[in-house]
Scaffold this motif. Structure first.
Motif, mmCIF file in Angstrom:
data_model
loop_
_atom_site.group_PDB
_atom_site.id
_atom_site.type_symbol
_atom_site.label_atom_id
_atom_site.label_comp_id
_atom_site.label_asym_id
_atom_site.label_seq_id
_atom_site.Cartn_x
_atom_site.Cartn_y
_atom_site.Cartn_z
ATOM 1 N N THR A 189 20.403 17.883 3.643
ATOM 2 C CA THR A 189 21.140 19.072 3.233
ATOM 3 C C THR A 189 20.813 19.447 1.795
ATOM 4 O O THR A 189 20.561 20.616 1.472
ATOM 5 C CB THR A 189 22.653 18.845 3.384
ATOM 6 O OG1 THR A 189 22.947 18.534 4.751
ATOM 7 C CG2 THR A 189 23.428 20.084 2.988
ATOM 8 N N TYR A 190 20.784 18.435 0.917
ATOM 9 C CA TYR A 190 20.417 18.691 -0.477
ATOM 10 C C TYR A 190 18.951 19.132 -0.587
ATOM 11 O O TYR A 190 18.625 20.018 -1.377
ATOM 12 C CB TYR A 190 20.625 17.431 -1.323
ATOM 13 C CG TYR A 190 22.062 17.046 -1.546
ATOM 14 C CD1 TYR A 190 22.854 17.731 -2.466
ATOM 15 C CD2 TYR A 190 22.639 15.998 -0.852
ATOM 16 C CE1 TYR A 190 24.172 17.375 -2.689
ATOM 17 C CE2 TYR A 190 23.959 15.637 -1.063
ATOM 18 C CZ TYR A 190 24.722 16.320 -1.980
ATOM 19 O OH TYR A 190 26.028 15.968 -2.191
ATOM 20 N N ILE A 199 14.480 17.594 7.583
ATOM 21 C CA ILE A 199 14.670 19.016 7.294
ATOM 22 C C ILE A 199 15.294 19.805 8.456
ATOM 23 O O ILE A 199 16.204 20.619 8.250
ATOM 24 C CB ILE A 199 13.322 19.670 6.918
ATOM 25 C CG1 ILE A 199 12.714 18.973 5.706
ATOM 26 C CG2 ILE A 199 13.498 21.157 6.658
ATOM 27 C CD1 ILE A 199 13.567 18.999 4.474
ATOM 28 N N THR A 200 14.816 19.585 9.679
ATOM 29 C CA THR A 200 15.174 20.477 10.788
ATOM 30 C C THR A 200 16.667 20.536 11.099
ATOM 31 O O THR A 200 17.208 21.640 11.257
ATOM 32 C CB THR A 200 14.373 20.106 12.053
ATOM 33 O OG1 THR A 200 12.977 20.069 11.736
ATOM 34 C CG2 THR A 200 14.612 21.130 13.156
ATOM 35 N N PRO A 201 17.394 19.410 11.207
ATOM 36 C CA PRO A 201 18.844 19.530 11.468
ATOM 37 C C PRO A 201 19.581 20.295 10.375
ATOM 38 O O PRO A 201 20.457 21.112 10.667
ATOM 39 C CB PRO A 201 19.301 18.065 11.550
ATOM 40 C CG PRO A 201 18.085 17.304 11.954
ATOM 41 C CD PRO A 201 16.964 18.002 11.256
ATOM 42 N N ALA A 202 19.237 20.038 9.103
ATOM 43 C CA ALA A 202 19.895 20.755 8.008
ATOM 44 C C ALA A 202 19.546 22.235 8.039
ATOM 45 O O ALA A 202 20.409 23.095 7.797
ATOM 46 C CB ALA A 202 19.495 20.137 6.666
ATOM 47 N N ALA A 203 18.287 22.561 8.336
ATOM 48 C CA ALA A 203 17.878 23.964 8.428
ATOM 49 C C ALA A 203 18.570 24.658 9.593
ATOM 50 O O ALA A 203 18.952 25.831 9.498
ATOM 51 C CB ALA A 203 16.363 24.056 8.576
ATOM 52 N N THR A 204 18.752 23.938 10.695
ATOM 53 C CA THR A 204 19.463 24.494 11.852
ATOM 54 C C THR A 204 20.913 24.774 11.507
ATOM 55 O O THR A 204 21.456 25.842 11.822
ATOM 56 C CB THR A 204 19.388 23.517 13.037
ATOM 57 O OG1 THR A 204 18.027 23.219 13.335
ATOM 58 C CG2 THR A 204 20.054 24.109 14.267
ATOM 59 N N ALA A 205 21.557 23.817 10.833
ATOM 60 C CA ALA A 205 22.958 24.008 10.433
ATOM 61 C C ALA A 205 23.104 25.168 9.466
ATOM 62 O O ALA A 205 24.106 25.886 9.484
ATOM 63 C CB ALA A 205 23.492 22.720 9.808
ATOM 64 N N GLN A 206 22.103 25.376 8.617
ATOM 65 C CA GLN A 206 22.152 26.474 7.647
ATOM 66 C C GLN A 206 22.141 27.827 8.341
ATOM 67 O O GLN A 206 22.618 28.816 7.780
ATOM 68 C CB GLN A 206 20.979 26.353 6.679
ATOM 69 C CG GLN A 206 21.112 27.187 5.418
ATOM 70 C CD GLN A 206 19.971 26.966 4.444
ATOM 71 O OE1 GLN A 206 18.842 26.705 4.855
ATOM 72 N NE2 GLN A 206 20.253 27.053 3.157
ATOM 73 N N ALA A 252 16.365 23.169 19.115
ATOM 74 C CA ALA A 252 17.703 23.499 18.630
ATOM 75 C C ALA A 252 17.626 24.501 17.480
ATOM 76 O O ALA A 252 18.446 25.433 17.387
ATOM 77 C CB ALA A 252 18.426 22.228 18.175
ATOM 78 N N PHE A 253 16.637 24.327 16.606
ATOM 79 C CA PHE A 253 16.451 25.276 15.501
ATOM 80 C C PHE A 253 16.118 26.668 16.034
ATOM 81 O O PHE A 253 16.649 27.672 15.547
ATOM 82 C CB PHE A 253 15.332 24.788 14.582
ATOM 83 C CG PHE A 253 14.975 25.753 13.494
ATOM 84 C CD1 PHE A 253 15.746 25.836 12.334
ATOM 85 C CD2 PHE A 253 13.875 26.597 13.619
ATOM 86 C CE1 PHE A 253 15.428 26.752 11.333
ATOM 87 C CE2 PHE A 253 13.556 27.499 12.620
ATOM 88 C CZ PHE A 253 14.331 27.572 11.473
ATOM 89 N N ALA A 254 15.244 26.726 17.027
ATOM 90 C CA ALA A 254 14.874 28.019 17.618
ATOM 91 C C ALA A 254 16.095 28.696 18.247
ATOM 92 O O ALA A 254 16.260 29.921 18.133
ATOM 93 C CB ALA A 254 13.777 27.820 18.660
#
Length: 284
Positions: A32-33, A205-212, A258-260
């Motif tokens: 996340t950071y 990166i991907t889970p945090a980017a998805t949550a964003q 999930a990101f998509a």
């Protein structure tokens, strides 16, 4: 239901589930950071820089976590030092140091005679093969990272959004930056056996980017990233078991899917959002 319960009868799968859940949580917290700071390339660089440490650990017959941690943390701190003292852009320092460290790892790897499957597993990941001893090491490293972040939660958050303001308020931003680099390095070490050196940046990166894509509040962002990371890691693990394919690659593919989906949802929500009243009256 049998498809879900059958793998749970194997000890190796239960260890893989525990490892995947822990890796997803640690990566979400630190990732996340990383996403908010815009330094995703740093994660990929440190992952590659950990390779010579893994090779040296193999050659000395010591736990790979020790070698990987020394190499990853050492390179991360070197990147910070060269950026601050060498007056170089961070991406330039990353490019030079990670390439040199990874090349050194390849050089050491080439000196080993014969086929070394254990080292190949660290390139591509194989969480299904994690041993009880490696799981304990992962738990200790992961718990250490989470504790440090919990203790320095406010300072890290302040330095992420307003480093100049944090420095003016008395927070030792430069030392905090070095500590953060070390935390990123240890997080990558925790993730190595799950997804491997090549794919570890996706776990970070991907889970945090998805949550964003779904929320902007920091606490909710971190919790969402952890939940997304755990669910996708477990789903990817089950898929790799059912399809008999590489676990690391499958986990990353599920996270990318999930990101998509999150990206598509955000675009659709933006298109369906009602126009403001003033805009609607203007059109009328």
């Amino acid at each position: 239901m049998n498809l879900l319960l059958e793998p749970l009868g194997y000890a190796f799968f239960l260890r893989a589930l525990a490892a995947s859940a822990l890796v997803a949580t640690v990566c979400a917290i630190v990732g996340t950071y990383v996403v908010l700071r815009g330094i995703a390339f740093l994660g990929d660089a440190i992952a590659h820089a950990a390779f010579p440490g893994v090779v040296v650990a193999y050659m000395l017959s010591i736990p790979f976590y020790i070698g990987a941690a020394v190499a990853a943390v050492g390179t991360a701190l070197a990147i910070g030092y060269v950026t601050k003292r060498g007056e170089l852009r961070q991406d330039t320092a990353i490019g030079v140091l990670f390439a040199g460290a990874f090349a050194f790892g390849v050089f050491l790897f080439s000196t080993i005679q014969g086929y070394v499957a254990d080292l190949f597993s660290f390139l591509f990941g194989n969480v299904l093969a994690i041993s009880p001893a490696n799981l304990v090491g992962l738990l200790l490293l992961g718990a250490g990272v989470i504790v440090v972040v919990a203790v320095l939660w406010k300072e890290l958050l302040y330095a992420t959004f307003d480093p100049l303001g944090a420095a003016a308020s008395g927070i030792p931003v430069e030392r905090l930056e070095y500590l953060f680099l070390a935390l990123v390095a240890l997080t990558i070490v925790v993730s190595l056996q799950a997804v491997g050196i090549i794919l570890v940046v996706a776990m970070l990166i991907t889970p945090a980017a998805t949550a964003q894509m779904l929320t902007v509040r920091f606490t909710r962002l971190m919790l969402s990233a952890a939940l997304i990371g755990m669910v996708t890691a477990i789903a990817g693990l089950y898929l790799s078991y059912w399809l008999d394919v590489a676990s690391g690659a499958t986990i990353v593919l599920v996270q990318t899917f999930a990101f998509a989906c999150a990206l598509a949802y955000r675009r659709l929500a933006h298109l369906w959002r009602p126009a403001p009243l003033a805009e609607a009256e203007g059109e009328a």
